[in-house]
Structure formats: C-alpha cells, structure tokens
Design a protein around this motif. Sequence first.
Motif, PDB file in Angstrom:
ATOM      1  N   ASP A 172      67.115  31.085  69.475  1.00 49.56           N
ATOM      2  CA  ASP A 172      68.414  31.077  70.158  1.00 49.56           C
ATOM      3  C   ASP A 172      69.408  31.744  69.205  1.00 49.56           C
ATOM      4  O   ASP A 172      69.824  31.150  68.206  1.00 49.56           O
ATOM      5  N   ILE A 173      69.751  33.000  69.492  1.00 47.16           N
ATOM      6  CA  ILE A 173      70.539  33.820  68.564  1.00 47.16           C
ATOM      7  C   ILE A 173      71.870  34.176  69.202  1.00 47.16           C
ATOM      8  O   ILE A 173      71.918  34.607  70.363  1.00 47.16           O
ATOM      9  N   LYS A 174      72.951  34.010  68.440  1.00 48.66           N
ATOM     10  CA  LYS A 174      74.287  34.394  68.884  1.00 48.66           C
ATOM     11  C   LYS A 174      74.866  35.375  67.870  1.00 48.66           C
ATOM     12  O   LYS A 174      74.948  35.072  66.679  1.00 48.66           O
ATOM     13  N   VAL A 175      75.240  36.545  68.356  1.00 51.21           N
ATOM     14  CA  VAL A 175      75.777  37.611  67.507  1.00 51.21           C
ATOM     15  C   VAL A 175      77.214  37.893  67.918  1.00 51.21           C
ATOM     16  O   VAL A 175      77.488  38.146  69.096  1.00 51.21           O
ATOM     17  N   LYS A 176      78.119  37.845  66.960  1.00 55.19           N
ATOM     18  CA  LYS A 176      79.521  38.171  67.230  1.00 55.19           C
ATOM     19  C   LYS A 176      79.959  39.282  66.289  1.00 55.19           C
ATOM     20  O   LYS A 176      79.870  39.135  65.069  1.00 55.19           O
ATOM     21  N   ARG A 177      80.420  40.378  66.866  1.00 48.74           N
ATOM     22  CA  ARG A 177      80.929  41.494  66.075  1.00 48.74           C
ATOM     23  C   ARG A 177      82.431  41.374  65.921  1.00 48.74           C
ATOM     24  O   ARG A 177      83.163  41.208  66.903  1.00 48.74           O
ATOM     25  N   LEU A 178      82.908  41.455  64.669  1.00 48.78           N
ATOM     26  CA  LEU A 178      84.340  41.411  64.386  1.00 48.78           C
ATOM     27  C   LEU A 178      84.904  42.831  64.395  1.00 48.78           C
ATOM     28  O   LEU A 178      84.157  43.811  64.285  1.00 48.78           O
ATOM     29  N   PRO A 179      86.238  42.990  64.518  1.00 52.24           N
ATOM     30  CA  PRO A 179      86.826  44.344  64.566  1.00 52.24           C
ATOM     31  C   PRO A 179      86.513  45.216  63.362  1.00 52.24           C
ATOM     32  O   PRO A 179      86.534  46.438  63.454  1.00 52.24           O
ATOM     33  N   ASN A 180      86.209  44.598  62.207  1.00 56.78           N
ATOM     34  CA  ASN A 180      85.889  45.388  61.004  1.00 56.78           C
ATOM     35  C   ASN A 180      84.397  45.696  60.900  1.00 56.78           C
ATOM     36  O   ASN A 180      83.911  46.084  59.839  1.00 56.78           O
ATOM     37  N   TYR A 224      54.963  39.443  64.116  1.00 60.57           N
ATOM     38  CA  TYR A 224      55.933  38.767  64.971  1.00 60.57           C
ATOM     39  C   TYR A 224      55.245  37.626  65.701  1.00 60.57           C
ATOM     40  O   TYR A 224      54.074  37.726  66.085  1.00 60.57           O
ATOM     41  N   SER A 225      55.988  36.576  65.902  1.00 60.08           N
ATOM     42  CA  SER A 225      55.481  35.451  66.656  1.00 60.08           C
ATOM     43  C   SER A 225      55.604  35.732  68.149  1.00 60.08           C
ATOM     44  O   SER A 225      56.202  36.726  68.567  1.00 60.08           O
ATOM     45  N   THR A 226      55.037  34.851  68.963  1.00 65.03           N
ATOM     46  CA  THR A 226      55.122  34.958  70.417  1.00 65.03           C
ATOM     47  C   THR A 226      55.761  33.689  70.964  1.00 65.03           C
ATOM     48  O   THR A 226      55.358  32.582  70.599  1.00 65.03           O
ATOM     49  N   GLY A 227      56.762  33.854  71.811  1.00 63.58           N
ATOM     50  CA  GLY A 227      57.439  32.685  72.355  1.00 63.58           C
ATOM     51  C   GLY A 227      58.637  33.074  73.192  1.00 63.58           C
ATOM     52  O   GLY A 227      58.686  34.155  73.778  1.00 63.58           O
ATOM     53  N   ASP A 228      59.642  32.191  73.225  1.00 61.11           N
ATOM     54  CA  ASP A 228      60.831  32.383  74.053  1.00 61.11           C
ATOM     55  C   ASP A 228      62.003  32.855  73.202  1.00 61.11           C
ATOM     56  O   ASP A 228      62.065  32.580  71.995  1.00 61.11           O
ATOM     57  N   ILE A 229      62.950  33.553  73.857  1.00 66.26           N
ATOM     58  CA  ILE A 229      64.119  34.080  73.148  1.00 66.26           C
ATOM     59  C   ILE A 229      65.345  33.950  74.035  1.00 66.26           C
ATOM     60  O   ILE A 229      65.311  34.271  75.227  1.00 66.26           O
ATOM     61  N   LYS A 230      66.432  33.485  73.436  1.00 66.46           N
ATOM     62  CA  LYS A 230      67.756  33.549  74.046  1.00 66.46           C
ATOM     63  C   LYS A 230      68.661  34.328  73.092  1.00 66.46           C
ATOM     64  O   LYS A 230      68.622  34.107  71.885  1.00 66.46           O
ATOM     65  N   LEU A 231      69.455  35.229  73.643  1.00 68.98           N
ATOM     66  CA  LEU A 231      70.303  36.079  72.815  1.00 68.98           C
ATOM     67  C   LEU A 231      71.650  36.270  73.481  1.00 68.98           C
ATOM     68  O   LEU A 231      71.720  36.622  74.662  1.00 68.98           O
ATOM     69  N   GLU A 232      72.728  36.018  72.729  1.00 64.90           N
ATOM     70  CA  GLU A 232      74.088  36.276  73.182  1.00 64.90           C
ATOM     71  C   GLU A 232      74.741  37.273  72.231  1.00 64.90           C
ATOM     72  O   GLU A 232      74.644  37.129  71.011  1.00 64.90           O
ATOM     73  N   VAL A 233      75.375  38.268  72.804  1.00 64.26           N
ATOM     74  CA  VAL A 233      76.028  39.314  72.017  1.00 64.26           C
ATOM     75  C   VAL A 233      77.485  39.392  72.443  1.00 64.26           C
ATOM     76  O   VAL A 233      77.791  39.473  73.640  1.00 64.26           O
ATOM     77  N   GLU A 234      78.386  39.394  71.469  1.00 65.97           N
ATOM     78  CA  GLU A 234      79.817  39.355  71.771  1.00 65.97           C
ATOM     79  C   GLU A 234      80.564  40.307  70.847  1.00 65.97           C
ATOM     80  O   GLU A 234      80.222  40.448  69.667  1.00 65.97           O
ATOM     81  N   GLY A 235      81.588  40.956  71.395  1.00 68.54           N
ATOM     82  CA  GLY A 235      82.487  41.748  70.570  1.00 68.54           C
ATOM     83  C   GLY A 235      82.231  43.238  70.549  1.00 68.54           C
ATOM     84  O   GLY A 235      82.951  43.971  69.870  1.00 68.54           O
ATOM     85  N   TYR A 236      81.240  43.734  71.294  1.00 69.77           N
ATOM     86  CA  TYR A 236      80.965  45.170  71.310  1.00 69.77           C
ATOM     87  C   TYR A 236      81.718  45.837  72.455  1.00 69.77           C
ATOM     88  O   TYR A 236      81.783  45.289  73.559  1.00 69.77           O
ATOM     89  N   PRO A 237      82.259  47.041  72.215  1.00 71.65           N
ATOM     90  CA  PRO A 237      83.046  47.711  73.269  1.00 71.65           C
ATOM     91  C   PRO A 237      82.202  48.356  74.358  1.00 71.65           C
ATOM     92  O   PRO A 237      82.743  48.825  75.353  1.00 71.65           O
ATOM     93  N   VAL A 238      80.889  48.417  74.162  1.00 70.47           N
ATOM     94  CA  VAL A 238      79.987  49.022  75.146  1.00 70.47           C
ATOM     95  C   VAL A 238      78.821  48.082  75.375  1.00 70.47           C
ATOM     96  O   VAL A 238      78.532  47.216  74.540  1.00 70.47           O
ATOM     97  N   PRO A 239      78.116  48.227  76.499  1.00 73.83           N
ATOM     98  CA  PRO A 239      76.917  47.410  76.716  1.00 73.83           C
ATOM     99  C   PRO A 239      75.821  47.779  75.718  1.00 73.83           C
ATOM    100  O   PRO A 239      75.640  48.940  75.370  1.00 73.83           O
ATOM    101  N   LEU A 240      75.074  46.779  75.272  1.00 71.84           N
ATOM    102  CA  LEU A 240      73.921  47.000  74.425  1.00 71.84           C
ATOM    103  C   LEU A 240      72.651  46.835  75.253  1.00 71.84           C
ATOM    104  O   LEU A 240      72.643  46.164  76.288  1.00 71.84           O
ATOM    105  N   PHE A 241      71.572  47.440  74.775  1.00 70.77           N
ATOM    106  CA  PHE A 241      70.310  47.416  75.501  1.00 70.77           C
ATOM    107  C   PHE A 241      69.216  46.866  74.594  1.00 70.77           C
ATOM    108  O   PHE A 241      69.174  47.160  73.400  1.00 70.77           O
ATOM    109  N   THR A 242      68.353  46.077  75.190  1.00 72.16           N
ATOM    110  CA  THR A 242      67.283  45.440  74.445  1.00 72.16           C
ATOM    111  C   THR A 242      66.083  45.272  75.357  1.00 72.16           C
ATOM    112  O   THR A 242      66.157  45.543  76.561  1.00 72.16           O
ATOM    113  N   GLY A 243      64.975  44.816  74.786  1.00 72.84           N
ATOM    114  CA  GLY A 243      63.776  44.616  75.580  1.00 72.84           C
ATOM    115  C   GLY A 243      63.743  43.293  76.314  1.00 72.84           C
ATOM    116  O   GLY A 243      62.741  42.976  76.954  1.00 72.84           O
ATOM    117  N   LEU A 244      64.816  42.520  76.246  1.00 72.24           N
ATOM    118  CA  LEU A 244      64.882  41.233  76.925  1.00 72.24           C
ATOM    119  C   LEU A 244      65.508  41.378  78.307  1.00 72.24           C
ATOM    120  O   LEU A 244      66.212  42.347  78.591  1.00 72.24           O
TER     121      LEU A 244
END
Length: 733
Positions: free
Chosen positions: A316-324, A461-481
């Motif tokens: 369960d990963i939460k990523v927040k990008r700051l203005p800097n 890499y292990s095998t299992g479940d993933i939750k990911l939240e991404v915040e603070g980016y000015p454009v959409p990000l793309f991932t394999g999830l």
Amino acid sequence: MHKWWRHSLLELRLLFGNPLFASLPIIYAILFIVMMLQAASSNAPNHNLFTAAYSFHMLGHTMTLGPAMLIGILSIRRDVCRRSFEWNHSLPVSFFTLLTSKYVVSLLYFSLFTLSTSVIFYILSVSQGIAGHIAIMHTMQFALQYEVSYMVTLALAMLLGASIPNRIVYLIGFCAWMFGTFFMEIYIISELRWMPAQVFHLNQFFLQSTRYEYENWGYGLFSKDINTSRWFVLAFTFLLLTVCLFLLNRKRSTMLRKAGWFAMLGAAVITVAAAVSYGTLWADRYAQVDARLADPSLSYIDDAEDAFFYRVSSYDIKVKRLPNDELRVTAKLTIPAAEIRGLEQLPLTLNRMFKLERVQLQGIDARYSRQGERISVRMVGDGGEEDMQAELEYRGKVMDFMDGYSNEEFAAYSVGPEVKLEGHLAWYPLPGYQNVYLKSNNGDYPPKHIYLGSDYGQLRYSTGDIKLEVEGYPVPLFTGLKELERRPGYQQFEDRGIQQNISLYGGRFWKELRQPDLPITIVTTPYLEKSVLPIQRELKEKYDYFSRWAPEFNSNAAKILYLGQGFRYTRVDNRVILSSNQYTYNFKNLSGEWMNSILFGNQDGFYYYDDQPEQDMRGKIASLFWYVYYVEEKGLSDKQLRAAYGNLRSVQQLLFKNGRGDDPQNRIGIGMARQVRKALEEGKGSQVKELLVHFYRQGLMLPYPKQDDPLHPEEPISYKEWKQAWESMMNAE
C-alpha cells in the motif's frame, strides 16, 4: 552611435555583396523545407516532423558553423588585422565600434538560418495538427540553440582572427570547427565519457546522448542543464569578445588600457561563476557514482551474491510530489509470518536517493541500520503467527545519474511532469537485499562504472496485491496497474495477484488515443500521433481477427505506451505494453509486435527453448498463430512470407533453417507449417484453431527459465504431445 550604424551598413554590404554568402541562407532553407515536406507527407511510422527536424539539425547546423568560423575570421582580418589597412587605425572609430558592429551584423546574418528553419518547422507542425503552444515551445528551443551556437562560434573565430596574424589562422579555424563538433563528440564525449564537456560542443544537436532527439523526457526534463549550460556559454562568449577587444586595442595607443584589463577581469569572474554553477550540477552527479563505487555492499558484475528473499503479500504505497520535486512516500508492506519466521533482522532494499525518516513494525517504531540500498530493521516482539505489518516513511528527489555507459544517462527521474520511476530502481521497498546496482570488474584497479542490476537479471520481485496513490503531479501518470480513479493532481491504482514490479511513467503533452471497439488505449506524444493512427487501425484488425477464435487473451494489457525513447525493446509490464520508436527495428510490423504482446506477454524465454524443439514446442506453437493469420487473412505463400516478413518469429521458427539445437534443418518447424497450410487448404481451419487454442490455454507465455517464482508457471509441450493432439483433432469426425 552614428559611426556604429554607418560601419554596420558597410559590413552588411560587404557580407551580402558576396554571392556565396548571400545564397547560403536560401540554399539552407530550401534543403530544410524539402526534408520537412518529405517527413510531413510520409506515412512511415518511423517518420515524424520532430525527429526529422532534429536529424537535419544534427548535420545541417554543424555545416553552417563552418561559414560562421570563416566569416568571423574574415571580418576581423579584412580591415583590422591586415597591414594594408593600417591607415584605418588613425580614423576616429574605436575598435569597440568595429568589433561590435562586425559581431552584430554577422550574428544577424546567421539569424536568417535560424529564422527560416523556425518558421518552416512551426508552420508545418501546426498544419499537421500540432497544438500551437506545443509547436512554439519546440520551435523556440531549436531557435535558441541555433543562436547560442552562432554566438560562441563567431566570438571564437574573431578571437582567432585577432590573435593570429598570418593566414595559418584559416587552418586553425578549420581545426577549431572540426574539434568543436565532430572530434569532441567522437573522442572526448563518447570515448572518454567526459560528459561535462558537452557544454563546449559547438552543435548541441549533434550530441549522441539522445537527450533531446525525441519529444519525451527531453527539454522539459533537462531544463536546468540547458539553462546553466547556456548561461555559461554566454558568459564564455562575452569573455572571448572581451579578450578580442583587448588584443585589438593593443595595436594602437589608447587611454582605455586599464579599462580593458578590468573588463577582461570582470568577464573572467562572470565566466567562472557560470562555470561553478554548471560544474556543481555535474559534481553532484559524479558524487552519486563515486559513493556507489566506494560502497562495499555493492557487488561486482561477475560476483553478484544471492541474498535472502521473501514474499510480500501486499503493498500500500502513497506518493506525494511537492512543488520542489521532492517526493514524500509512505509504503506499507504486509509480509506473511511464515516467510520471515526466525529472523532477527528484516532485510529491505530502498534506493539511497531517499532519506528514510521512520520505520514501524506492527505499528511500533523500530530501530534500523542502513548501508546504501540495504536496510536492516530489528524485529519487534516474538512475531507469532500474525502477518508482519511494516511501514516506511521516506523522502527525496529523484535524478539518478549513470556515468554514461549506455545511451541512458539517467536511469530514473521525477522532475515536474517528466517521470520515469521503474521498479528495478527500488523507489519503493523491495524484499530482501537486492542488487539494484553493480560495480564493474576492473582487474586489480578500482571499479570505474556502475551498472543496473536489472540488466544482469539480478532483481527479484514478489507476487501479490498492490495499492498505489499518486498525488501532486500536473499530468496523469501511467503504470501497469489498473487505474481506479483519476482527478487533477490525484490518481489511484490497484491490482491483485500480479508481479510486484511497480513502475510510473509520465510526461508533458502526452496524449491518450482511443478507437471504438478496441479495448487498448495508446499513449503517445504529439508528433508521433500521426504515425500511430494507422498502426492503431492495423492493431484493431489483428485484435478483431484473433478475438474471433481466441477470445480469452492471457495477457491483461490495456494500454500501450509508445514513446520516442525510453525502452530498449517492446515489453509488457503487467497491464501496459512499453514500446519505443528509438529501438523499433521493424516499423512495418509494429502492430504485430504489440498484438503479440497482447497474446503472449513478454515471452522472455522464446529463443531459449528453441535448442531442443522435440522436448518443448511452445515457441513453434505460438508462431503458428501468426502463420495461420498470414496464410488465412493475408493469403501469403511461404515464399512471400520469407521475402516480406523474414524477421518475424513465425517465419524464423517455422520456415527458416536455423542451424541450431538438435534440429539444424528445422524439419519440425517446416513440417508443422506444411501440415497447417494443407489443413487450411482442405477447409479444416476451425480444427487448426481449436487445437491452437487448446495449447494456448495450456500455456504459451514462455517465461524466462531462470526467473524465480514465475507469475504464470507452465509445463513444456513435447513434439510427441503435439503430434498426438494433431492426429486426434484432424481425424475426429
């Protein structure tokens, strides 16, 4: 000022009075527009206006720097340094007026090259459907680079003309032109890998690092590099002109001798300050490399140790990008108790770019030690039978410099909207001690280079479940999830039962292209959009064909990320297919490569299993899918297939004599192709497809044989099994 204008008009008359010099901008504009019109009218998927323009600038701009060197020297020698013109030293015109007027007029002349290419590129870009603000951004980048190159080249040429009295200056000027372009790139930058020397290259378009040759991850990512390098070049140009003026003033008596010294000193101080700013940028990057080289926890390429590894049931990963551009990350890991029973230290791997702020086990702060990427967390309590809940909080800026051992100078980055965060860089905690980086073996000498562990199959890499939240980016990000939610500045992803290799990609101006009745979205850049549309139509044709008789595709791919650069070969990352224009060797079959990824995934072990076909036929059976397509849908003969699609897997596996393994004449592959063609001609196509689907459900993904814990374990399919199934299917009533 009147004297300056009068002398400028004289310089203009002398410059444009020469038929050769007057015609050069026109010839250059004609060559550029011809090449751009060819690119604009071409339907080839490897042609687009941006890469065509950049390719032209790589050589064309270099050629114009030759006349810049010649005109700079000529303008000084014509009436300032020749002895027959010594009488003009008594004229009430200062060398400052002479030098500045010559420099400005020469720069205006070469601005005609800049203006013509800029106008042509912008007009054709807009006519191709490129948004005006995107076209003007790239146009201005090209134009600024042109002008900066001309400014420093003219200043250097004028200094040579003022400091070298005889005609040998022309030969030296020619050598300076060659050294500042071709020689510097071939030897100093490419061979010696002195990357900071790029700033001295007269034509930045010619640099082979491919930083700016493609739209994505170019000008936006390296804006700091561009700005600091250009300020240094401008300061250096000012220093060259100041030294040139000082040398000219020594030719006659002047009351400004002290002023000349002060001007040179001031210019030198400005240049040093700009050099320090530019040098600091590279010093920080090389400090990263030196720290890794000195780290004893990093293994050597030929002696990489296998560390303890365990399974993580969920992230369960939460990523927040700051203005800097700093990233603040919280990662929660759920680890089955059976995986870590008896451990006193919990081993984790996290990239050293991130500063670890807190570690908790079962909600309690835990003590830990760290060396490089390796983190050892002291276990709390007796563990028991409960799953371990580990939580890490960390922060850092991502700009991972590699010391130029390949075209990828930067392995990971997150700068504004420009994002490339791949799982093998351990931007989130990986289980165990992983070899994220490896050191080069250099005999008895200290190691010189750092390599990525993923390039040598060192990541697990292990095998299992993933939750990911991404915040603070000015454009959409793309991932394999699987994407669950998207709103401005926020995205949420989640997936279950997948390989926990989490990557994030993003960039400015990227576009999502959708086609009705095709459940695959293509993400690409503006200048690639025109070439993608026909490929998308071809992909839909292939997708519809295989959907009719192989309705359940084993791959979960839902997006195709097709960029100019960034991926060495087409591969599948869970739900996304990663593809690069830079490394596509067969553009004619690009849609086929994508469809093959949708059907079979990566097939990492495709060629590995080719040595013993009688023991494992999965590669040849997978190739039969495409053989049936080209025979039934396209009506091609074997001869036509070999001639037109000789590099396709179906042709290589089934029709060519490969000279490998225990079947050097490829009797098995040729025999299978003949069987299938005969069955199709006899109207037994449905039986052939039913048989192929039978083996497809059994497993044709072909995982790499050395891969640990494959996501889709498969059993080999022998030639005997194929023959039995074929005879049973074909003889059935």
